[in-house]
Scaffold this motif. Sequence first.
Motif, PDB file in Angstrom:
ATOM      1  N   LEU A 195      32.476  36.136  22.648  1.00 27.61           N
ATOM      2  CA  LEU A 195      31.671  36.633  23.769  1.00 27.61           C
ATOM      3  C   LEU A 195      31.967  38.105  24.041  1.00 27.61           C
ATOM      4  N   LEU A 196      33.239  38.492  23.969  1.00 31.10           N
ATOM      5  CA  LEU A 196      33.580  39.913  24.133  1.00 31.10           C
ATOM      6  C   LEU A 196      32.966  40.764  23.025  1.00 31.10           C
ATOM      7  N   ARG A 197      32.994  40.251  21.808  1.00 31.06           N
ATOM      8  CA  ARG A 197      32.394  40.987  20.692  1.00 31.06           C
ATOM      9  C   ARG A 197      30.881  41.096  20.852  1.00 31.06           C
ATOM     10  N   LEU A 198      30.239  40.021  21.323  1.00 30.76           N
ATOM     11  CA  LEU A 198      28.792  40.066  21.554  1.00 30.76           C
ATOM     12  C   LEU A 198      28.444  41.088  22.631  1.00 30.76           C
ATOM     13  N   LEU A 199      29.244  41.131  23.685  1.00 29.40           N
ATOM     14  CA  LEU A 199      29.024  42.097  24.760  1.00 29.40           C
ATOM     15  C   LEU A 199      29.119  43.522  24.212  1.00 29.40           C
ATOM     16  N   HIS A 200      30.173  43.787  23.478  1.00 34.14           N
ATOM     17  CA  HIS A 200      30.364  45.120  22.897  1.00 34.14           C
ATOM     18  C   HIS A 200      29.229  45.461  21.941  1.00 34.14           C
ATOM     19  N   ARG A 201      28.919  44.543  21.043  1.00 33.38           N
ATOM     20  CA  ARG A 201      27.862  44.782  20.058  1.00 33.38           C
ATOM     21  C   ARG A 201      26.505  44.986  20.725  1.00 33.38           C
ATOM     22  N   GLY A 202      26.213  44.176  21.749  1.00 35.15           N
ATOM     23  CA  GLY A 202      24.944  44.302  22.460  1.00 35.15           C
ATOM     24  C   GLY A 202      24.784  45.661  23.111  1.00 35.15           C
ATOM     25  N   ILE A 203      25.840  46.151  23.724  1.00 39.28           N
ATOM     26  CA  ILE A 203      25.792  47.468  24.368  1.00 39.28           C
ATOM     27  C   ILE A 203      25.617  48.573  23.318  1.00 39.28           C
ATOM     28  N   VAL A 204      26.410  48.509  22.248  1.00 41.71           N
ATOM     29  CA  VAL A 204      26.334  49.540  21.202  1.00 41.71           C
ATOM     30  C   VAL A 204      24.946  49.563  20.565  1.00 41.71           C
ATOM     31  N   ARG A 205      24.432  48.387  20.214  1.00 44.44           N
ATOM     32  CA  ARG A 205      23.114  48.342  19.562  1.00 44.44           C
ATOM     33  C   ARG A 205      22.000  48.784  20.515  1.00 44.44           C
ATOM     34  N   SER A 206      22.140  48.467  21.782  1.00 46.41           N
ATOM     35  CA  SER A 206      21.131  48.879  22.759  1.00 46.41           C
ATOM     36  C   SER A 206      21.105  50.388  22.916  1.00 46.41           C
TER      37      SER A 206
END
Length: 194
Positions: A110-121
């Motif tokens: 979940l932490l990785r998804l949060l980080h990845r989602g922000i970076v990709r956005s």
Amino acid sequence: MAQNANQSVIPDVASERLQRIVIVGASGSGKTTLARQLAQHLALPHVEMDALYWDTGWTVAPLHIFRERVTQALSVDGWVADGNYSSVRDLTWTRADTVVWLDYPLWFVLLRLLHRGIVRSLSREELWNGNREGIYRSLLARDSLVAFTLTTFLKKRRRYLSAQHDPAYAHLEIIHLRSPRAVRSWLDGLLTSK
């Protein structure tokens, strides 16, 4: 293979066939990153299942087209595929010689998804077929990756645990990795064995 519930199963590198590899795990566990690294190291094509599944505008490919794409991608002698798609498991797992399962804790993915989602956005990185993730789609929507992961995490984990004992998959070497450190150790073993 007998194992402690908190340990990874990392077999001898010499015993691995590593010609047709499927990498599975929760969204955000690093399947595609590992698949790219393995494909490069082993000089095999990388098959990213998401790229075959998603059409333009986040439209899901019809099942028969998705299966045709997967069949075509796996028609070569060796490959490294990443993705959990049960609708094509009969195509991927039956042809594979190795399954690498990234089995990280839920809080970690979940932490990785949060980080990845922000970076990709923020980067507006194109993923597949012109699709890009935004904060809402990846993190906040009812069908976001976070919501999807929360609702499928335990089901996938049970599925992969039972697959380790399923006679239909007896031909597979199942490599069960429970942390990024275990992945690095396994990769280091591969790099030094070649």
